[in-house]
Enzyme design. Sequence first.
Site, mmCIF file in Angstrom:
data_model
loop_
_atom_site.group_PDB
_atom_site.id
_atom_site.type_symbol
_atom_site.label_atom_id
_atom_site.label_comp_id
_atom_site.label_asym_id
_atom_site.label_seq_id
_atom_site.Cartn_x
_atom_site.Cartn_y
_atom_site.Cartn_z
ATOM 1 C CG ASP A 94 0.022 -0.278 2.459
ATOM 2 O OD1 ASP A 94 1.050 0.055 2.424
ATOM 3 O OD2 ASP A 94 -0.749 -0.714 3.396
ATOM 4 C CD GLU A 116 0.198 -6.314 2.928
ATOM 5 O OE1 GLU A 116 0.235 -5.239 2.864
ATOM 6 O OE2 GLU A 116 0.975 -7.017 3.569
ATOM 7 C CD GLU A 130 0.534 4.507 4.599
ATOM 8 O OE1 GLU A 130 -0.389 5.098 5.158
ATOM 9 O OE2 GLU A 130 1.841 4.691 4.594
ATOM 10 C CG HIS A 206 6.692 4.116 10.002
ATOM 11 N ND1 HIS A 206 6.413 2.919 10.650
ATOM 12 C CD2 HIS A 206 6.251 3.985 8.652
ATOM 13 C CE1 HIS A 206 5.764 2.015 9.467
ATOM 14 N NE2 HIS A 206 5.597 2.867 8.503
ATOM 15 N NE ARG A 208 3.735 10.953 4.177
ATOM 16 C CZ ARG A 208 4.889 10.237 3.690
ATOM 17 N NH1 ARG A 208 5.106 9.138 3.893
ATOM 18 N NH2 ARG A 208 5.539 10.990 2.897
ATOM 19 C CG HIS A 239 10.810 5.365 9.540
ATOM 20 N ND1 HIS A 239 11.002 6.414 8.503
ATOM 21 C CD2 HIS A 239 10.203 4.166 8.831
ATOM 22 C CE1 HIS A 239 10.565 5.903 7.366
ATOM 23 N NE2 HIS A 239 10.090 4.666 7.383
#
Length: 368
Positions: A94, A116, A130, A206, A208, A239
Site C-alpha cells: 500500500d 497483499e 496507505e 512511523h 504519517r 525510522h
Amino acid sequence: MAPLVVFGTRPEAIKLAPVLRELTRRGVPYRVCVTAQHRELLDPLLKLFEIPVHYDLGVMEPDQDLFHVTTETLSRLKGVLRRERPELLLVQGDTTTCFAAALAAFYERVPVAHVEAGLRTGDPYCPYPEEMNRRLTDHLSRWLFAPTAHAARNLRAEGVDEGRIVITGNTAVDAVLWALQDERFRSTPPPLEIPEDRRLVLATAHRRESFSQGIPRICEALRELVRRHPDVEIVYPVHPNPNVRKVVEERLRSLERVRLLEPLEYLPFLKLMAQAALILTDSGGIQEEAPTLGVPVLVLREKTERPEGLEAGIAKLVGTDPERIVKEASPLLESPQERARMAQAKNPYGDGQAARRIVEVLLSSLRT
Ligand code: UD1
Ligand code: UDP
C-alpha cells in the site's frame, strides 16, 4: 512470462523477496525495477535477498512529499514500461510506489498483480495515504492476492469479481520463516546485550497520520513505562523520516533505559524482536511477523486493517493515548501468565506458502 516487479520501500522488498525466490526456483525469468522511494532502508535488503535490479529510478529525496513520490514514479516508469512491455506488473502492499506503479501499468495496458490485496480500515485517512493507495491499487489490478479470508471478503464487498481474488497467506510469513532457518540468521549476533534482570520492550512508530499528535503521545507513553517499570529497557530503532526522528529524539534522547537506534537490518531486527517481552508498534509488517516469534504486540493505532491478530489474541489495538498504552502494557510486563496467554496464539497471517500460491496462479493464468 517475464513479469516486471516494481517496489521501492523496506516492507515491499521483504514481502516480495519470497515471490522473487519462487520465480527463480521455477526458472521463470523476471525483471526488477526499484523506485528507491527508500534508499538506505532498501539497499541492504537487495543485498540480503540477492535481488537483481534491472532499473533503479532513484526517486528518494530528503523529506519527500506524496506528490514527489507519485509523480516521479509515474513519469520515470513510463520509459521502463515502454521498453520492457512486460506481460504483467507485480506490486505489493500500500505504499505510494505500489499505487503509482499500478497506475502507470494501467496507462500502458499492462495487467497488474497485487500482493497483499484487500486490507481495509474503512477510513480513507487511516492509515494515510496507505488506505487509499491500496484501494486504488486493488481496483487497478487483474490479480488480487488476498492474504486472508477477511481481506478477500473486503474485496467482494467492493464488488471485485470472484475470479480475480485468490487467498494466499501473507508473504511476510514466508520471509520470516525463511530468515529463521537461514544460516546467516543463526550466526547474526543479537544487536544488543540486555542484562538478564531486564525485560526488553521493542518500539517502532512511523505513520504519517501520527506525525503531529500520535508520535509525541507514544513518546510520552514510553517515558511513563520506563518510569513505572524499573526492570524494563525500551529499544526503539527510529525510522529515518525526519518528521519522526526529530520528535522522537527531542523527547526520548536523554532518558535512561530508552535506547534509540538507527534502523536495523532485517536479520538483526528479527533477532531483536525475538528477544522482546513485548512489542509496541504501528507497523504493518511487524504485526504479521510477531506471531511467528511468539511476541505479543500492542498496536499503536486507532484503527487496523489487520484484525486477524486481534482475533487470534496475539495483538491488541490500543491507539496512541499514553494512559491507555501504559494500562495495557503494564499487566503484560507484570504477569508472565498474561503475557504467555497472548504469546501462544498461532500466526493468523499465513503458513509460509504464500509465494508458491501466488506464482502458481500467475503461471497457470498466463499459460492459458
Ligand atoms: C513509507 C510508506 C509507508 C510504509 C513505510 C515503511 C508511503 C507514502 N509511505 O513511509 O506506507 O509504511 O515507507 O517504512 O508510501 N528516508 C531516508 N532513507 C530511507 C527511507 C526514508 O532518509 O531509506 C527519509 C527521507 O527523508 C524520506 C522520508 O524518510 O523523504 C520519508 O520517506 P517516505 O517513503 O516518503 O515515507 P515513509 O514514512 O518512509
Ligand atoms: N524492520 C527492519 N528493521 C527495523 C524495523 C523494521 O528490518 O529497524 C522490518 C520489519 O521486520 C518488517 C518491516 O521492516 O518486516 C516493516 O517495515 P515498516 O514498519 O517500516 O513498514 P510497514 O510494515 O508499516 O509498512
